[in-house]
Design a protein around this motif. Structure first.
Motif, PDB file in Angstrom:
ATOM      1  N   SER A   1       6.451  -3.784   2.788  1.00  0.00           N
ATOM      2  CA  SER A   1       5.741  -5.003   3.175  1.00  0.00           C
ATOM      3  C   SER A   1       4.377  -5.174   2.765  1.00  0.00           C
ATOM      4  O   SER A   1       3.919  -6.237   2.728  1.00  0.00           O
ATOM      5  CB  SER A   1       5.695  -4.322   4.967  1.00  0.00           C
ATOM      6  N   TRP A   2       3.836  -4.256   2.222  1.00  0.00           N
ATOM      7  CA  TRP A   2       2.389  -4.393   1.554  1.00  0.00           C
ATOM      8  C   TRP A   2       2.364  -5.132   0.427  1.00  0.00           C
ATOM      9  O   TRP A   2       1.682  -6.216   0.239  1.00  0.00           O
ATOM     10  CB  TRP A   2       1.734  -3.000   1.435  1.00  0.00           C
ATOM     11  N   VAL A   3       3.822  -4.770  -0.480  1.00  0.00           N
ATOM     12  CA  VAL A   3       3.941  -5.466  -1.619  1.00  0.00           C
ATOM     13  C   VAL A   3       4.185  -7.028  -1.360  1.00  0.00           C
ATOM     14  O   VAL A   3       3.936  -8.005  -2.148  1.00  0.00           O
ATOM     15  CB  VAL A   3       5.023  -5.081  -2.594  1.00  0.00           C
ATOM     16  N   PHE A   4       5.166  -7.078  -0.340  1.00  0.00           N
ATOM     17  CA  PHE A   4       5.637  -8.474   0.076  1.00  0.00           C
ATOM     18  C   PHE A   4       4.594  -9.423   0.217  1.00  0.00           C
ATOM     19  O   PHE A   4       4.338 -10.689   0.088  1.00  0.00           O
ATOM     20  CB  PHE A   4       6.700  -8.386   0.847  1.00  0.00           C
ATOM     21  N   SER A   5       3.564  -8.817   1.422  1.00  0.00           N
ATOM     22  CA  SER A   5       2.553  -9.676   1.736  1.00  0.00           C
ATOM     23  C   SER A   5       1.617 -10.271   0.526  1.00  0.00           C
ATOM     24  O   SER A   5       1.048 -11.312   0.557  1.00  0.00           O
ATOM     25  CB  SER A   5       1.628  -8.848   2.749  1.00  0.00           C
ATOM     26  N   ILE A   6       1.403  -9.525  -0.294  1.00  0.00           N
ATOM     27  CA  ILE A   6       0.389  -9.624  -1.592  1.00  0.00           C
ATOM     28  C   ILE A   6       1.105 -10.695  -2.371  1.00  0.00           C
ATOM     29  O   ILE A   6       0.624 -11.632  -2.757  1.00  0.00           O
ATOM     30  CB  ILE A   6       0.402  -8.379  -2.512  1.00  0.00           C
ATOM     31  N   VAL A   7       2.553 -10.693  -2.590  1.00  0.00           N
ATOM     32  CA  VAL A   7       3.046 -11.607  -3.158  1.00  0.00           C
ATOM     33  C   VAL A   7       3.296 -13.030  -2.499  1.00  0.00           C
ATOM     34  O   VAL A   7       2.719 -14.169  -3.508  1.00  0.00           O
ATOM     35  CB  VAL A   7       4.528 -11.350  -3.378  1.00  0.00           C
ATOM     36  N   VAL A   8       3.152 -12.911  -1.193  1.00  0.00           N
ATOM     37  CA  VAL A   8       3.246 -14.348  -0.681  1.00  0.00           C
ATOM     38  C   VAL A   8       1.680 -14.819  -0.680  1.00  0.00           C
ATOM     39  O   VAL A   8       1.625 -16.134  -1.004  1.00  0.00           O
ATOM     40  CB  VAL A   8       3.714 -13.823   0.778  1.00  0.00           C
TER      41      VAL A   8
ATOM     42  N   CYS B   1      -0.678  -3.046   7.083  1.00  0.00           N
ATOM     43  CA  CYS B   1       0.235  -2.131   6.403  1.00  0.00           C
ATOM     44  C   CYS B   1      -0.915  -1.038   5.937  1.00  0.00           C
ATOM     45  O   CYS B   1      -0.365   0.521   5.946  1.00  0.00           O
ATOM     46  CB  CYS B   1       0.661  -2.478   5.120  1.00  0.00           C
ATOM     47  N   VAL B   2      -2.106  -1.005   5.558  1.00  0.00           N
ATOM     48  CA  VAL B   2      -2.932  -0.286   4.807  1.00  0.00           C
ATOM     49  C   VAL B   2      -3.482   0.700   6.116  1.00  0.00           C
ATOM     50  O   VAL B   2      -3.419   1.928   5.985  1.00  0.00           O
ATOM     51  CB  VAL B   2      -4.255  -0.890   4.276  1.00  0.00           C
ATOM     52  N   ILE B   3      -3.660   0.054   7.428  1.00  0.00           N
ATOM     53  CA  ILE B   3      -4.249   0.792   8.553  1.00  0.00           C
ATOM     54  C   ILE B   3      -3.235   1.776   8.899  1.00  0.00           C
ATOM     55  O   ILE B   3      -3.335   2.751   9.229  1.00  0.00           O
ATOM     56  CB  ILE B   3      -4.715   0.026   9.611  1.00  0.00           C
ATOM     57  N   PHE B   4      -2.078   1.230   9.016  1.00  0.00           N
ATOM     58  CA  PHE B   4      -0.925   2.059   9.569  1.00  0.00           C
ATOM     59  C   PHE B   4      -0.278   3.187   8.724  1.00  0.00           C
ATOM     60  O   PHE B   4       0.044   4.312   9.197  1.00  0.00           O
ATOM     61  CB  PHE B   4       0.262   1.226  10.093  1.00  0.00           C
ATOM     62  N   LEU B   5      -0.659   2.899   7.256  1.00  0.00           N
ATOM     63  CA  LEU B   5      -0.151   3.781   6.450  1.00  0.00           C
ATOM     64  C   LEU B   5      -1.216   4.936   6.538  1.00  0.00           C
ATOM     65  O   LEU B   5      -0.850   6.373   6.570  1.00  0.00           O
ATOM     66  CB  LEU B   5      -0.157   3.383   4.900  1.00  0.00           C
ATOM     67  N   LEU B   6      -2.557   4.870   6.721  1.00  0.00           N
ATOM     68  CA  LEU B   6      -3.414   5.877   6.973  1.00  0.00           C
ATOM     69  C   LEU B   6      -3.098   6.514   8.490  1.00  0.00           C
ATOM     70  O   LEU B   6      -3.199   7.758   8.338  1.00  0.00           O
ATOM     71  CB  LEU B   6      -4.782   5.300   6.953  1.00  0.00           C
ATOM     72  N   LEU B   7      -2.826   5.665   9.315  1.00  0.00           N
ATOM     73  CA  LEU B   7      -2.467   6.582  10.608  1.00  0.00           C
ATOM     74  C   LEU B   7      -1.263   7.279  10.621  1.00  0.00           C
ATOM     75  O   LEU B   7      -1.098   8.322  11.167  1.00  0.00           O
ATOM     76  CB  LEU B   7      -2.426   5.283  11.617  1.00  0.00           C
ATOM     77  N   ASP B   8      -0.378   6.828   9.672  1.00  0.00           N
ATOM     78  CA  ASP B   8       0.842   7.739   9.722  1.00  0.00           C
ATOM     79  C   ASP B   8       0.377   9.041   8.694  1.00  0.00           C
ATOM     80  O   ASP B   8       1.124   9.946   9.325  1.00  0.00           O
ATOM     81  CB  ASP B   8       1.917   6.973   8.865  1.00  0.00           C
ATOM     82  N   ALA B   9      -0.375   8.964   7.892  1.00  0.00           N
ATOM     83  CA  ALA B   9      -0.658  10.160   7.254  1.00  0.00           C
ATOM     84  C   ALA B   9      -1.465  11.056   7.907  1.00  0.00           C
ATOM     85  O   ALA B   9      -1.217  12.248   8.049  1.00  0.00           O
ATOM     86  CB  ALA B   9      -1.613   9.756   5.929  1.00  0.00           C
ATOM     87  N   TYR B  10      -2.156  10.766   8.900  1.00  0.00           N
ATOM     88  CA  TYR B  10      -3.129  11.425   9.892  1.00  0.00           C
ATOM     89  C   TYR B  10      -2.407  11.924  11.047  1.00  0.00           C
ATOM     90  O   TYR B  10      -2.792  12.876  11.908  1.00  0.00           O
ATOM     91  CB  TYR B  10      -4.449  10.907  10.058  1.00  0.00           C
TER      92      TYR B  10
END
Length: 217
Positions: free
Chosen positions: A32-39, A82-91
């Motif tokens: 999802s992070w990659v797709f948003s960058i492409v858009v 995506c960045v925020i929830f990736l960090l939350l998933d890691a923690y």
């Protein structure tokens, strides 16, 4: 026995990078992070054209600047989400409070559901505007890429919503839900503790005491 809450042990633990990377949620968030960058990058770099008949640049989707602005806006917000929830998933495994985990899961479910809907609207709007666009002076490959990755984003965010809903339903593990009061557990080998005193510690049925005699001065 360790109890679980919303997909992870309540006791917490060390961060396991290998297992974190292999989780479906992590893979979907990265996509999802990659797709948003492409858009938003495609629209920002090639989405605005300058026809010879106009002095100012316009959106390549039928000259509708609102369509381009909408896609760029939700793309950037999806990138940050995506960045925020990736960090939350890691923690997440290190959070021992079940209530805090519940708030994170509810936030994930709400955000993922909202962006599934917003990406679907984006896909429909861009597709509709593209069918009305004149092909001259338009970067067709960039426009098709934006539409395609908008659709891919609908799929990935819908799957993220599904996994977030599963974590929310999982909730607190059966270890906490199946707790039995020892006083009501007749299979316990130990007798239940008394719930109240049967007799006051100091009562009036004690033996007679000697009369008080004041000291002589």
């Amino acid at each position: 026995m360790q109890s679980n809450a919303y997909g992870a042990s309540l006791a917490g633990g060390a961060f396991d990078f290998e297992s974190f990377v292999k989780k479906p949620q992590t893979i979907l968030r990265f996509l999802s992070w990659v797709f948003s960058i492409v858009v938003f990058a495609s629209i920002t770099a090639e989405g605005y054209i300058n026809p010879k008949t106009q002095a100012e640049t316009t959106c390549m989707f039928n000259g509708n600047d609102s369509a381009c602005s909408y896609a760029v806006g939700i793309g950037i917000l999806a990138f940050l989400g995506c960045v925020i929830f990736l960090l939350l998933d890691a923690y997440f495994p290190n959070i021992s409070n079940a209530t805090e985990r519940k708030y994170i899961v509810i936030g994930d479910l709400t955000f993922s559901g909202a962006w599934t809907f917003l990406w679907f609207i984006c896909f429909c709007v861009l597709t509709n505007q593209w069918t009305k666009t004149k092909m001259e002076f338009v970067m067709a490959d960039a426009a098709r890429a934006v539409i395609a990755f908008s659709f891919f984003s609908v799929v990935t965010w819908a799957l993220l919503s599904y996994f977030a809903l599963g974590r929310y339903r999982q909730g607190v593990s059966e270890f906490n839900q199946d707790y039995t009061d020892p006083a009501q557990d007749h299979s316990s080998p130990y007798p239940p503790a008394p719930s109240s005193y049967q007799q006051a510690p100091f009562s009036n049925n004690q033996g007679p005491q000697g009369e008080y005699q004041p000291p002589t001065y």
